[in-house]
Design an enzyme around this catalytic site. Structure first.
Site, PDB file in Angstrom:
ATOM      1  N   CYS A   2     -22.763   9.584 -47.119  1.00 13.22           N
ATOM      2  CA  CYS A   2     -23.360   9.411 -45.787  1.00 13.22           C
ATOM      3  C   CYS A   2     -23.921   7.986 -45.675  1.00 13.22           C
ATOM      4  O   CYS A   2     -23.856   7.198 -46.616  1.00 13.22           O
ATOM      5  CB  CYS A   2     -24.494  10.406 -45.575  1.00 13.22           C
ATOM      6  SG  CYS A   2     -24.081  12.107 -46.016  1.00 13.22           S
TER       7      CYS A   2
HETATM    8  N1  GLN Z   1     -24.120  15.563 -50.463  1.00 14.31           N
HETATM    9  C1  GLN Z   1     -24.761  15.330 -49.199  1.00 14.31           C
HETATM   10  C2  GLN Z   1     -24.207  16.210 -48.108  1.00 14.31           C
HETATM   11  O1  GLN Z   1     -23.290  16.934 -48.303  1.00 14.31           O
HETATM   12  C3  GLN Z   1     -24.679  13.867 -48.812  1.00 14.31           C
HETATM   13  C4  GLN Z   1     -23.285  13.499 -48.523  1.00 14.31           C
HETATM   14  C5  GLN Z   1     -23.014  12.045 -48.481  1.00 14.31           C
HETATM   15  O2  GLN Z   1     -23.780  11.206 -48.913  1.00 14.31           O
HETATM   16  N2  GLN Z   1     -21.847  11.778 -47.971  1.00 14.31           N
HETATM   17  O3  GLN Z   1     -24.700  16.129 -46.995  1.00 14.31           O
END
Ligand code: GLN
Length: 249
Positions: A2
């Site tokens: 994210c």
């Molecule tokens: N693992 C977290 C989620 O699923 C963050 C994902 C990310 O950083 N892309 O929201």
């Protein structure tokens, strides 16, 4: 991963911080420039901000892409804050959906937290108290990390507050899950603390405050990259970056 961003400084609108920058979070939701994992961040978003009205920050979270939410676009121009934490989500495979899984998570004491990365839930679950996880309100891997930070904050061992709790949480997770990626940003409205552990982070002084982001939100000069495995702390006194310890603290 994210993408997330935080602001600490003079009051600015959510629109100025999230929507208007040419490579801000809205742009990063469909066309990030420095993202190492994932392609778009369309699995939801969240914005948290502190106000004078109450100690607990407000949050606006949705399970839909930030670019497709006219209600957020409508309110963003009239909500102004000294301290904002916002994120757009690219869900890790196998994790739950829903706005509950979107950062920023709210920790007891009015702390907001966002996580860029991925952590094996089976490895981290034994470290987390069920009460803290229930308070965070999701079973996404990031919620386990948030609950671990909440436990560390509540433990009272960490006189250095947010920075100490983030450091303890990252080193504890890394000890049981060496491949975990743990870029965290947390704030209590006065201080912003962030970690780099597997992904990008940068900061810039601008417009009466400091912006921290997974990647630059514009092409203005002055962005500084934070080295991997670092702790960044912003406060009224400025910005300090130190190396995170390699072992459990
Ligand atoms: N693992 C977290 C989620 O699923 C963050 C994902 C990310 O950083 N892309 O929201």
């Amino acid at each position: 991963m994210c993408r997330h961003t935080a602001w600490l400084g003079r009051p600015r609108t959510l629109q100025e911080l999230v929507i208007d920058p040419p490579y801000g979070l809205v742009r990063q939701s469909f066309s990030p420039r420095h993202q190492r994992y994932g392609i778009v961040n369309a699995d939801g978003f969240g914005v948290g901000w502190f106000s004078a009205e109450r100690a607990e920050p407000a949050r606006y979270r949705r399970a839909t892409p930030i670019w497709s939410d006219p209600s957020f676009a409508s309110l963003a121009g009239v909500v102004r804050s000294r301290c904002v934490l916002a994120a757009v989500r690219s869900a890790t495979v196998g994790g739950p959906g829903g706005e509950e899984a979107c950062a920023p998570f709210l920790l007891p004491g009015g702390v907001l937290l966002s996580h860029n990365g991925a952590v094996p839930v089976a490895a981290i679950a034994p470290l987390v108290s069920p009460a803290a996880l229930a308070a965070v309100g999701s079973t996404v891997d990031s919620a386990f990390v948030a609950a671990l930070v909440a436990d560390r904050l509540a433990g009272g061992r960490f006189a250095v507050g947010l920075a100490g709790a983030l450091t303890a949480a990252v080193t504890a997770v890394a000890a049981v899950a060496p491949a975990a990626r743990l870029n965290l940003v947390a704030t209590d409205g006065t201080t912003v603390a962030a970690t780099t552990w597997g992904d990008t982070l940068c900061w810039r002084v601008a417009d009466g405050g400091v912006i921290v982001g997974s990647e630059p939100s514009d092409d203005e000069p002055g962005w500084t990259d934070v080295p991997d495995r670092s702790l960044l702390v912003l406060s009224g006194d400025g910005c300090a970056v130190t190396a995170l310890p390699e072992g459990v603290v």
